[in-house]
Design an enzyme around this catalytic site. Structure first.
Site, short mmCIF file in Angstrom:
data_model
loop_
_atom_site.label_atom_id
_atom_site.label_comp_id
_atom_site.label_asym_id
_atom_site.label_seq_id
_atom_site.Cartn_x
_atom_site.Cartn_y
_atom_site.Cartn_z
N LYS A 36 0.84 -1.20 0.00
CA LYS A 36 0.00 0.00 0.00
C LYS A 36 0.87 1.25 0.00
O LYS A 36 0.47 2.30 -0.51
CB LYS A 36 -0.97 0.00 1.18
CG LYS A 36 -0.36 0.28 2.53
CD LYS A 36 -1.46 0.51 3.57
CE LYS A 36 -0.90 0.96 4.90
NZ LYS A 36 -1.96 1.28 5.88
N GLY A 110 -5.10 6.83 7.11
CA GLY A 110 -4.34 7.98 7.58
C GLY A 110 -3.33 8.48 6.58
O GLY A 110 -3.18 9.70 6.37
N GLN A 187 4.55 11.10 7.59
CA GLN A 187 3.62 11.43 6.51
C GLN A 187 3.51 12.93 6.30
O GLN A 187 3.24 13.38 5.18
CB GLN A 187 2.26 10.82 6.80
CG GLN A 187 2.26 9.30 6.81
CD GLN A 187 1.05 8.70 7.47
OE1 GLN A 187 0.17 9.42 7.96
NE2 GLN A 187 0.97 7.38 7.51
N SER A 213 9.73 6.84 11.52
CA SER A 213 9.50 6.09 10.28
C SER A 213 10.23 6.75 9.10
O SER A 213 9.66 6.97 8.03
CB SER A 213 8.00 5.97 9.98
OG SER A 213 7.34 5.28 11.01
N ASP A 332 4.97 -0.58 11.30
CA ASP A 332 3.72 -1.29 11.05
C ASP A 332 3.85 -2.80 11.28
O ASP A 332 2.84 -3.51 11.33
CB ASP A 332 3.23 -1.04 9.62
CG ASP A 332 2.60 0.34 9.48
OD1 ASP A 332 2.24 0.93 10.50
OD2 ASP A 332 2.50 0.83 8.33
N LYS A 359 -1.91 5.58 15.79
CA LYS A 359 -2.35 4.82 14.63
C LYS A 359 -3.87 4.63 14.69
O LYS A 359 -4.58 5.37 15.37
CB LYS A 359 -1.61 3.49 14.58
CG LYS A 359 -0.10 3.63 14.42
CD LYS A 359 0.27 4.17 13.06
CE LYS A 359 1.76 4.20 12.86
NZ LYS A 359 2.13 4.65 11.49
N ARG A 407 -3.92 -4.12 12.19
CA ARG A 407 -2.67 -4.67 12.72
C ARG A 407 -2.90 -5.40 14.05
O ARG A 407 -2.28 -6.44 14.30
CB ARG A 407 -1.64 -3.57 12.91
CG ARG A 407 -1.35 -2.72 11.68
CD ARG A 407 -0.69 -3.49 10.58
NE ARG A 407 -0.39 -2.61 9.46
CZ ARG A 407 -0.18 -2.99 8.22
NH1 ARG A 407 -0.26 -4.27 7.91
NH2 ARG A 407 0.09 -2.13 7.26
N LYS A 433 -9.07 -3.14 5.84
CA LYS A 433 -8.30 -1.92 5.61
C LYS A 433 -7.07 -2.20 4.77
O LYS A 433 -6.69 -1.40 3.91
CB LYS A 433 -7.90 -1.30 6.95
CG LYS A 433 -7.01 -0.07 6.82
CD LYS A 433 -6.75 0.58 8.16
CE LYS A 433 -5.65 1.62 8.06
NZ LYS A 433 -5.98 2.71 7.12
#
Length: 455
Positions: A36, A110, A187, A213, A332, A359, A407, A433
């Protein structure tokens, strides 16, 4: 950033429940989703390019559907060539444009929200909403919204943390210098990097605090280079200079397999007691930052894991041992690694994972609460999870809640299969998802999964 009162409640749709029975053997070559992370970035790059691009093997999930809606709202035309999931043709628009106000439902995605927030600054008015107010509706966006305001975009959001729904009044964002924190989400940085080439002036991005991340920013830079975008940056990824204006280049992109989805299957097999357990997972190329970190973590735990080209082969029934792991590069994957560590000898510590709090659920406190209910010995900390392994297994025999988080559902499923009495799992519909066929795939591989009719 203007604030409005948020009084949205959850839709109240009934959830689905499953019973996860004890399992000792998994075998086969599972089907699992495409990445993704790549799908999002390739599709966004194709949307921002003028002309036709093709994306091979894009991910199909609820997150993907949210992304498709968003790109169409920006003006792109999307068409499947062949069966859905094989080849997606994208006619891009260059700079996003719309004649009137735009409404985008981002579901529970998100990353889709944050990256679309950046490039949507070119629209005169766009509102982002969610049908998951108790999940994505509680995730903060303040730092990104403040950065967009400094570029000339007026923002309306819910509360000081910038919750959904969010409305941007843009159309003429400018360049210059912008400061953004990377402590809660990388992000935010990726969103500004996608926006910057479309500006009329160069943009300098300075990242303050830490950058969680970081691997995701590296992935963003990789995709932008493939799309013909030039970005100057320091080695630490704390300062970027983006010349402008630049044009995104149309192209053809191939999406690899999704390492976090693969992690759930690899961990499930490694947790099995029967040494005949074996899974082979293809389309996982070497050299991917998150993939290399995942493989290193599994090997450090003693997993029998081998690579053959783009295929990873894992075998169960091997003794595992605890590890100390900086989880920031594979954030993740941490929930399923925590689940696996519950059955390893000794203590495991997963640290530098504070942003798990932000998250789809609180992946530190919520995960630990459900694992404790199942009989696992786990301790949540502000930025870490500590696990005292039990190689003999855990008792189980209780209901656990997935907290609307795919998750957590994967992690709890692993624990259920290794428990003595299984687990009843609430809210399994949220697996869609990222990995809609996760439970049916486990059944095909040997797990016993059945409906659970009562709570």
């Amino acid at each position: 950033m203007e604030q409005r009162d948020a009084r949205t409640t959850a839709a109240g749709k009934p959830g689905r429940n499953l019973s996860i029975a004890p399992t000792t053997l998994l075998r086969g070559e599972p089907s699992f989703p495409s990445s993704k992370y790549y799908t999002l970035r390739y599709l966004l790059a194709a949307t921002l390019a003028e002309g036709e691009s093709q994306i091979l093997f894009p991910a199909l999930s609820e997150d993907s559907e949210a992304l498709f809606r968003g790109c169409r709202a920006l003006g792109a035309q999307l068409d499947w060539l062949g069966e859905p999931g094989e080849r997606l043709q994208v006619r891009g628009v260059g700079r996003p444009r719309a004649a009137g106000a735009v409404l985008i439902n981002v579901g529970n995605a998100g990353a889709v929200l944050r990256l679309l927030l950046g490039v949507s600054a070119w629209l005169p008015q766009v509102t982002f909403v969610t049908d998951q107010p108790q999940s994505l509706g509680r995730r903060p966006n303040r730092e990104l919204l403040q950065a967009l305001e400094s570029l000339g975009v007026r923002v309306e959001a819910q509360g000081p943390e910038g919750y959904l729904p969010i409305t941007l009044y843009g159309g003429q964002p400018h360049g210059g210098r912008v400061v953004v924190s990377g402590a809660r989400s990388s992000q935010y940085v990726s969103a500004l990097l996608f926006l910057a080439p479309l500006l009329a002036e160069p943009l300098t991005i300075e990242v303050v605090d830490s950058l969680t991340s970081q691997v995701m920013v590296e992935l963003t830079l990789k995709v932008l280079r493939q799309a013909g975008i030039v970005i100057e940056h320091d080695a630490a990824l704390r300062r970027f200079r983006v010349p402008a204006p630049q044009a995104y280049r149309a192209g053809a992109y191939v999406v690899p397999g999704d390492y976090p989805s693969a992690a759930a299957l690899l961990a499930a097999c490694a947790a099995m007691a029967d040494p005949a357990s074996e899974l082979r997972l293809g389309r996982l190329p070497a050299g991917e930052e998150d993939g290399e970190a995942l493989v290193a973590a599994l090997l450090a735990m003693g997993c029998d894991l081998q690579r053959e080209g783009e295929t990873l082969c894992v075998r169960g029934g091997r003794p595992l041992h605890g590890l100390e792991l900086d989880g920031s590069r594979i954030i993740d994957c941490i929930p399923v690694l925590v689940a696996l560590a519950c059955f390893a000898e000794g203590r495991s510590v997963f640290y530098n994972v504070e942003n798990l709090h932000y998250k789809e659920s609180d992946r530190i406190n919520d995960l630990c609460a459900e694992l404790q209910r199942a009989g696992c010995r786990v301790t949540p900390l502000p930025d870490a999870i500590v696990v005292e392994g039990q190689p003999e297994g855990v008792e189980g025999g209780v209901w656990v809640d997935g907290h609307s988080d795919h998750r957590l559902l994967q992690a709890l499923t692993i624990v259920g299969m290794r428990s003595r009495r299984g687990l009843s799992l609430r809210g399994v519909e949220h697996i869609a998802k990222s990995f809609p066929h996760f439970f049916s795939e486990l059944q095909r591989l040997g797990a016993v999964v059945s409906p659970a009719l009562s709570w």
